[in-house]
Scaffold this motif. Structure first.
Motif, PDB file in Angstrom:
ATOM      1  N   ARG A   1      21.954  65.415 -45.495  1.00 16.47           N
ATOM      2  CA  ARG A   1      21.540  66.297 -44.406  1.00 16.47           C
ATOM      3  C   ARG A   1      22.147  67.691 -44.549  1.00 16.47           C
TER       4      ARG A   1
ATOM      5  N   GLN B   1      16.228  68.971 -38.798  1.00 13.38           N
ATOM      6  CA  GLN B   1      16.678  67.708 -39.370  1.00 13.38           C
ATOM      7  C   GLN B   1      16.369  67.668 -40.866  1.00 13.38           C
ATOM      8  N   ALA B   2      16.921  66.685 -41.565  1.00 14.13           N
ATOM      9  CA  ALA B   2      16.646  66.503 -42.987  1.00 14.13           C
ATOM     10  C   ALA B   2      15.789  65.258 -43.166  1.00 14.13           C
TER      11      ALA B   2
END
Length: 307
Positions: A179, A207-208
């Motif tokens: 992340r 977000q990842a």
């Protein structure tokens, strides 16, 4: 088994994909066969760039390279590749991190082992390099990164120092490392909307997302990641949006997504935001997997976040 350092250059004649395969000549076959089943550290040489030591992975097997005499492929174990949170310099206080590269007085040697593309790495050297690139307290660092009320380091409860190999295989730790690298690669902007949103405390809302999930053969490489807002992450995972064969155009499942939703979430040109560093851009194979296996499929249960 033995741990190794593998030299990698982005513009090399060898067709490396660090999270998938390492291409090498017969010269290094014996050393790499000794490393099967064990961990390696990737290293970028001085002439190739500034990164130094930049990732870890584990070798699963070695096979001859099809159609190329005298070349071999070291296959990387699924789910083992992980970029360092911060690249590790070649020298610290003027001294090499690899024992074999240092003279009796600790100063760098020239020639010999320094020029090898594959080097055996003692356990202590491996642990030192990994601890610098992927520190034991990475999860604590991330948890308190945007917490203004967090105590000073000296006041915090001491982080349990998990063994290096346990850390490298623990999903929660790997998710944090993934992340951090993905969001940083995209400048904390959503790759689809282009928005850079932060909450009141300065925490990025982006977000990842894994393009190809780890459970389906994907890796924790930045090239298998996209920085996405929560809504677009939800849509991407459910196949409502994807990326076209040109690797830039955002595809939308128009029969499942209302036009006004598209207008609110995506830019008019419908183009994907790319990381500045070309080495971090989504790998075409990962994007193709998502198009062929996720995009346009039957929508799983769960209400849409736009309600």
């Amino acid at each position: 088994m033995v741990k190794l350092v593998l030299l990698h250059k982005t513009d090399s004649i060898y067709e490396d994909e660090p999270d998938v395969v390492y291409d090498f000549p017969r010269t290094y076959l014996k050393a790499i066969e000794e490393g099967i089943g064990d961990w390696i550290v990737y290293y970028e040489p001085v002439k190739a760039g500034p990164r130094g030591y930049f990732a870890v992975a584990r070798i699963a097997e070695v096979t001859p390279k099809p159609g190329v005499e005298g070349r071999y492929l070291a296959r990387i174990a699924h789910g083992s590749f992980l970029r360092f949170d911060r690249d590790v310099p070649r020298l610290i206080d003027g001294r090499p991190l690899e024992t074999a590269l240092a003279g009796a007085d600790g100063s760098p040697r020239s020639g010999g082992a320094v020029q090898l593309a594959v080097r055996r790495l003692p356990e202590a050297d491996f642990a030192r390099i990994v601890n610098l690139g992927l520190p034991a307290d990475l999860e604590a660092q991330e948890a308190s990164r945007y917490d203004r009320a967090a105590p000073d380091l000296s006041e915090r409860v001491e982080v349990f120092d998990r063994p290096v190999l346990e850390r490298l295989t623990r999903r929660a730790y790997r998710d944090v490392a993934f992340r951090r690298r993905v969001r940083e690669a995209y400048g904390y902007r959503c790759a689809m909307s282009g928005l850079q949103l932060r909450n009141g405390g300065g925490r990025p809302e982006v977000q990842a997302a894994h393009i190809r999930p780890v459970a389906h053969g994907g890796s924790d490489s930045v090239r298998n990641g996209l920085a996405l807002s929560g809504t677009l992450h939800w849509m991407f995972d459910r196949g409502l949006v994807s990326i076209a064969e040109d690797h830039q155009t955002i595809l939308v499942s128009r029969n499942k997504v209302l036009g006004d939703v598209v207008d609110r979430l995506l830019p008019p040109d419908g183009r994907l935001l790319m990381p500045r560093d070309a080495r971090d851009r989504p790998h075409p194979d990962n994007l193709r997997w998502h198009r062929e296996n996720v995009f346009g499929q039957d929508l799983p249960g769960g209400a849409a976040p736009w309600g």
